[in-house]
Design a protein around this motif. Structure first.
Motif, short mmCIF file in Angstrom:
data_model
loop_
_atom_site.label_atom_id
_atom_site.label_comp_id
_atom_site.label_asym_id
_atom_site.label_seq_id
_atom_site.Cartn_x
_atom_site.Cartn_y
_atom_site.Cartn_z
N PHE A 1 0.90 -1.19 0.05
CA PHE A 1 -0.13 0.02 0.05
C PHE A 1 0.80 1.17 -0.02
O PHE A 1 2.07 1.20 0.29
N ARG A 2 0.07 2.30 -0.01
CA ARG A 2 0.84 3.65 -0.41
C ARG A 2 0.35 4.66 0.72
O ARG A 2 -0.75 4.65 0.89
N VAL A 3 1.13 5.40 1.39
CA VAL A 3 0.91 6.62 2.30
C VAL A 3 1.72 7.60 2.04
O VAL A 3 2.95 7.57 1.49
N SER A 4 1.40 8.81 2.70
CA SER A 4 2.15 9.77 2.43
C SER A 4 3.20 9.90 3.67
O SER A 4 2.99 9.02 4.73
N LEU A 5 4.32 10.71 3.33
CA LEU A 5 5.32 10.90 4.44
C LEU A 5 4.60 11.30 5.88
O LEU A 5 5.24 10.64 6.76
#
Length: 425
Positions: A169-173
């Motif tokens: 999955f992808r998340v913001s910093l």
């Protein structure tokens, strides 16, 4: 305290993901066909060129047409599922599991899962216990896209031989620091450095995308080697850095994924829609052929010998008069041949139409879904009892799919019940 590093485990996750590449490619093709792009397959022409079926049909002088029966079929099966849910006896609304269903709008989630299940042959949900905006601590179910999911090759329909499972999955910093920083400035700095060398990553941009793998594997905890093997979770960066880790908190010690591959034969998936692609293509070809025949047939054509045209007229005058109802065309009586109307027998289009009818019936037989189940009007001589019998027969043909999907829902509810019980205690 430094972050741990486990590149070997990350490679296992990537290898498991690659192992599903055939399924993902098949899913993409079936998705395109189900949602209307049914001339997208590539073919090799006689002169060695690679073209899509659509472009090849255009080059052949035809107009590619689509009669999308696959989408109608999927909608009918999902509609029957939702109808069964609406008519089923409702459980006591005071139960914890009922509250879980209502909070997650579970019928909507499951309907979308069933649509995925019919098309790709796989359905995946992950259960998580967390606080979300506007709610207190609760158990949530999330549909996981098969493109992001990974699992080792397994052959047990229940997944008893699964040893590694998870998803990317992808998340913001900013979210990465919030989730894995544990409120520590030094730990947040280590997380930031972990991604600093990634291509295109900007550490000053808090909206920058960070790729994370949630990896669950069945192993022995090095910190407690005397314990039995258990499910261990690690959140990992692409370079193998362990961002966070935990043991399973479920009383059963299991992982939080509910999934089902259908039908799983020798570790391979053969989706429901896959069996119907060939029939759908034949139907499209026949419709295109009929359209081509009708568009190019000589119907209502007048053969007008040039010496039959009166001296004071020309061919444009003849064409204009011929196109008007009741028009009268003066003819030169000295002409060697009189005008003739040309008509072509419709036998070719009639034969194609009969073949199309046969293909449509064969499509219903292969899918097991009759017109009655799809809500189509029957002939006036069809009795109500026969109509109901056709619906029941179609429901029986689909029973294996529904029961397999319901087994997935039971596993999901079982995991949810464990998490709810953990919260309450």
């Amino acid at each position: 305290m430094k972050l741990k590093y486990n590149p070997g485990l990350y490679r296992r996750a990537v290898d498991a993901h690659r192992g599903l590449s055939r399924l993902r490619a098949l899913r993409l093709r079936l998705m395109e066909h189900t949602y209307g792009r049914q001339w997208s397959d590539l073919i090799t022409t006689d002169d060695g060129r690679i073209l899509s079926e659509y472009d090849h049909a255009l080059e052949s002088g035809m107009r590619p047409l689509t009669n999308n029966l696959l989408r109608s079929l999927v909608k009918s099966i999902v509609g029957r599922f939702r109808y069964n849910l609406s008519t089923a006896e409702k459980p006591d609304g005071s139960g914890d599991l009922t509250a879980f269903h209502e909070a997650n709008q579970i019928n909507e989630l499951d309907s979308r899962c069933l649509e995925e299940f019919l098309i790709s042959g796989c359905v995946i949900q992950k259960l998580v216990c967390e606080r979300r905006p506007g709610s207190s601590l609760a158990v949530w179910a999330d549909n996981i896209c098969p493109d992001d999911f990974f699992v080792n090759r397994f052959s047990d329909p229940r997944g008893a031989d699964v040893r590694i499972i998870g998803h990317f999955f992808r998340v913001s910093l900013a979210e990465l620091k919030l989730r894995f920083g544990h409120g520590s400035a030094s730990r947040c700095a280590m997380l930031e450095r972990c991604y600093a060398n990634s291509s295109g990553f900007n550490a000053t941009d808090h909206a920058a995308v960070c790729h994370v793998a949630e990896v669950w594997n069945f192993d022995i905890d090095p910190a407690a080697p005397a314990d039995d093997p258990h499910w261990h979770c690690r959140f990992m960066a692409p370079n193998g850095t362990v961002l966070d880790e935990t043991r399973s908190t479920l009383p059963s010690g299991g992982h939080p994924y509910a999934f089902k591959f259908y039908p799983l034969t020798d570790g391979k998936v053969h989706p429901f829609i896959e069996d119907l692609i060939g029939q759908q293509k034949h139907i499209n070809i026949l419709i295109t052929m009929i359209d081509h025949i009708l568009a190019n047939s000589a119907k209502g054509v007048l053969l007008m010998p040039m010496d039959a045209i009166m001296p004071e007229s020309d061919i444009r005058d003849v064409s204009r008069v011929w196109s008007r109802p009741g028009g009268v065309i003066p003819v030169n009586p000295a002409a060697r041949m009189m005008p003739q109307e040309v008509s072509v027998s419709s036998g070719a289009s009639r034969d194609a139409s009969q073949l199309l009818d046969a293909e449509m019936k064969l499509f219903q037989q292969i899918s097991g879904v009759s017109g009655a189940l799809q809500g189509q009007l029957q002939a006036s001589n069809v009795s109500a009892s026969l109509y109901e019998s056709q619906i029941n027969n179609s429901a029986i043909a689909l029973l294996d799919i529904y029961e397999s999907f319901n087994s997935f829902r039971c596993v999901r509810d079982s995991i949810a019940a464990e998490m709810i019980n953990t919260i309450s205690h």
